[in-house]
Motif scaffolding. Sequence first.
Motif, mmCIF file in Angstrom:
data_model
loop_
_atom_site.group_PDB
_atom_site.id
_atom_site.type_symbol
_atom_site.label_atom_id
_atom_site.label_comp_id
_atom_site.label_asym_id
_atom_site.label_seq_id
_atom_site.Cartn_x
_atom_site.Cartn_y
_atom_site.Cartn_z
ATOM 1 N N THR A 147 0.823 -1.158 -0.035
ATOM 2 C CA THR A 147 -0.110 0.140 -0.104
ATOM 3 C C THR A 147 0.832 1.243 0.089
ATOM 4 O OG1 THR A 147 -1.784 -1.380 1.106
ATOM 5 C CG2 THR A 147 -1.940 1.305 1.219
ATOM 6 N N LYS A 194 -3.793 11.678 -4.351
ATOM 7 C CA LYS A 194 -4.951 10.950 -4.135
ATOM 8 C C LYS A 194 -6.138 11.173 -3.310
ATOM 9 C CE LYS A 194 -5.479 5.737 -4.871
ATOM 10 N NZ LYS A 194 -5.849 6.075 -6.337
ATOM 11 N N LYS A 227 -9.811 -1.491 -10.062
ATOM 12 C CA LYS A 227 -11.186 -0.793 -9.707
ATOM 13 C C LYS A 227 -11.156 0.638 -10.049
ATOM 14 C CE LYS A 227 -12.902 -4.190 -6.287
ATOM 15 N NZ LYS A 227 -13.176 -4.287 -4.927
ATOM 16 N N GLU A 282 -12.697 3.167 -8.757
ATOM 17 C CA GLU A 282 -12.693 3.896 -7.577
ATOM 18 C C GLU A 282 -11.178 3.910 -6.972
ATOM 19 O OE1 GLU A 282 -15.183 5.591 -6.609
ATOM 20 O OE2 GLU A 282 -16.594 4.640 -7.845
ATOM 21 N N ASP A 283 -10.530 2.948 -7.338
ATOM 22 C CA ASP A 283 -9.074 2.929 -6.801
ATOM 23 C C ASP A 283 -7.898 3.686 -7.690
ATOM 24 O OD1 ASP A 283 -9.723 1.216 -4.641
ATOM 25 O OD2 ASP A 283 -9.225 -0.411 -5.781
ATOM 26 N N ASP A 321 -17.978 -2.197 -10.685
ATOM 27 C CA ASP A 321 -16.521 -1.899 -10.527
ATOM 28 C C ASP A 321 -15.789 -1.915 -12.102
ATOM 29 O OD1 ASP A 321 -16.573 -2.189 -7.765
ATOM 30 O OD2 ASP A 321 -16.161 -3.967 -7.735
#
Length: 734
Positions: free
Chosen positions: A2, A620, A685, A687-688, A728
């Motif tokens: 991450t 982000k 995805k 949204e990511d 997604d």
Amino acid sequence: MTEGFIRSSKSATREALSFCRQCMGMCGTVVSLDAADRVVSVRGDREDPSTLGYACFKGLNAAEAHNSSVRFLKPMKRMPDGELVPVDREQVLDEIAERIAAIVEADGPEAVAGYRGGGAFFTSSSVMMVPAFLSALGSPKAYSSVTIDQSAKVVALGRIGIWPPGRTPMSRADVYLLVGANPLVSVSANGFDTRNPTKRLRAARERGMKLIVIDPRETETAHFADIHIQPLPGEDCAVLAGLLHLILEAGWQDHSFCDRYADDVAALQRAVASFTPAEVARRADVPEATLREAARLFAHDCHSGPAAGSTGADMAPGGNLAEHLIECLNIVCGRYLREGAEIEHPGVIHARQPIRAEVIPAPRWWEQGAKSRVGGFGQLDGELPSGTLPDEILEPGAGRVRCLISHGGNPASAIPGIEKVEQAFSELDLLVAIEPFPTMTTALADYVLPPTLQYERADLPIWLYESLVSPEPYTRYTPAIASPPEGAEVVDDHVYFSGLAKRLGLSLELLGEPLPVGTPLSTEEILARTASQAPIPFEEIKKAERGIFLPGEKQYVEPGAPDSPHRFSLLPQDVAEELRSVAAMLDQPPLGTEPYRYRMAVRRLRDANNSAGLALPSIKARVPFNPGFMNPEDMAQEGISEGDEIEIASGHGAIRVRAESDPSLRRGVVSVTHGFGALPRAEAKYEDVGVSTNWLTSTSDASRESINAMPWMTGFPVSIERVEGASDAIAVTS
């Protein structure tokens, strides 16, 4: 892993002056460092004499980049299971050199290509390493972000001719016409003063400069405009031809300049005769009165300011013609420096040369030299068009590209036709990326070589385009002020090239002089050689901690040869044919037929430079994905609410995005920021990571320009449909 930010355990203990190298702004900065010389924070330097304290969000967050937990800190090798693992640098260079040698032995040097992106161009000690390496190897396969961006400018000069003194600078302009440019956000425009751009624009407006903006959105720059024309994206050619029609019909041209340097003004007037205000207004969907006002302000009321284009015009259908017509406006109205005029930036790093008031006839560079194997496209400023690179990899036969070295760029994200690009890069025998962070390109790379970041290396501003960074003869030097994270094995970019050259027995050249092979030059020595033509010694430049406005005699435009026969080529045959094609569409409906009733417009972010930096936490948090911006009236008409998922489809593919209202955007347009997304194989995805607009584009002949193979990345027809229910999915293909 991450994304995260490894903060120093200690607070700042000192400050150092430097400058940012995230974009063309080159803003002066004050960098706070801890006791281990790690970057803690960055702020704009209010005492900087060039950029006057300005620094944008992406530059201010450099500490996150320097201390990122996902930054590559050691050379990486792709293993059979697909994972990248750290490997000793000398071993990596041995392996890469061995594989390059085998490829060259089997298929010749043309099987090796190189690509330069912003990370290369903004690293002065290494910017010339890709062309130097390829030249030593004997390969013409040089590519860069330049030919997937604004190469239409090179095409325009190649077809129309060159005026060495250049356009009237912004400091002396009483009007400025910008086409598809938003320098207050991009901090980049052709001739626009981007040293603290908002402050510079306000100062120019206060002294009386008028501003005309042609853009489908009321951008941050257009907010300051005296006249704002909002055409449909992709209709810049019609608008520009319409302005030329009005100017020539009224006789507002600079007659003396045209008589001396442009014989075919009458032919141009005949060619734009059909672009009447009524026809252009209908096709571009703009008020006829606004066209007339803009032509009068630019050519009749004002007398000393240029027209300039940027990505909005250059990346759209007809980009080459649009830039040609922009230059025609400047020629017809005589918006160039004349004999006796002072040259504001005669050269700092570049050697000063006599500059004469005469036309260099249209050189049409692409008609000589190396050509692409597919399509026969020629070189532009020593490079082949990046839009041809996927075909050069995929097309079998002699000269097929088998190895690609990507330096400081993300071509997998930049080049349209994302599925084809992924396929092409996957079929390379060797892909090497010199890159500090994970990208779409490093996800496909066999090796990743991590460079130092900007505050960890000595540097000069981007000297290749020094007059675009500063209209005055200014430069500066910065030492390396920060240290890489503990345990890092990063080196300045040029070290990788010299290491490969040594192993391959190649002799690299910099500015026409060979670099030593046995003991490579240090970064400091490369910068000193780069600045060897400066009016003052390099040591003097180094002493000026906030840079220096170069002293010395002023330079003026010298007289041209009185008997020179050379003239501008306002209407060469290929331009005339392109203009006729645009004229033939004047009576067609501007928004086309169902279902493609909208036009696509890409846009830039203030927060990031293309794909660079989008994964940093602070950026982000502000822009987690790229929404589809629409005019609120269009949203209401389509039954779309804020945050709804919508599908945008072109003739090549489709993407799904979240709708967002943008009252500054004209109707009939959907606007999505490029640089987001992931490779198709990643199945990421939306949204990511958002979605790549390159699902909507192609590098096929039907969707790109002639001469420079520039794919159409904005201004093309699309459909919009609200999607029922959450999803997604980031892309579907058609």
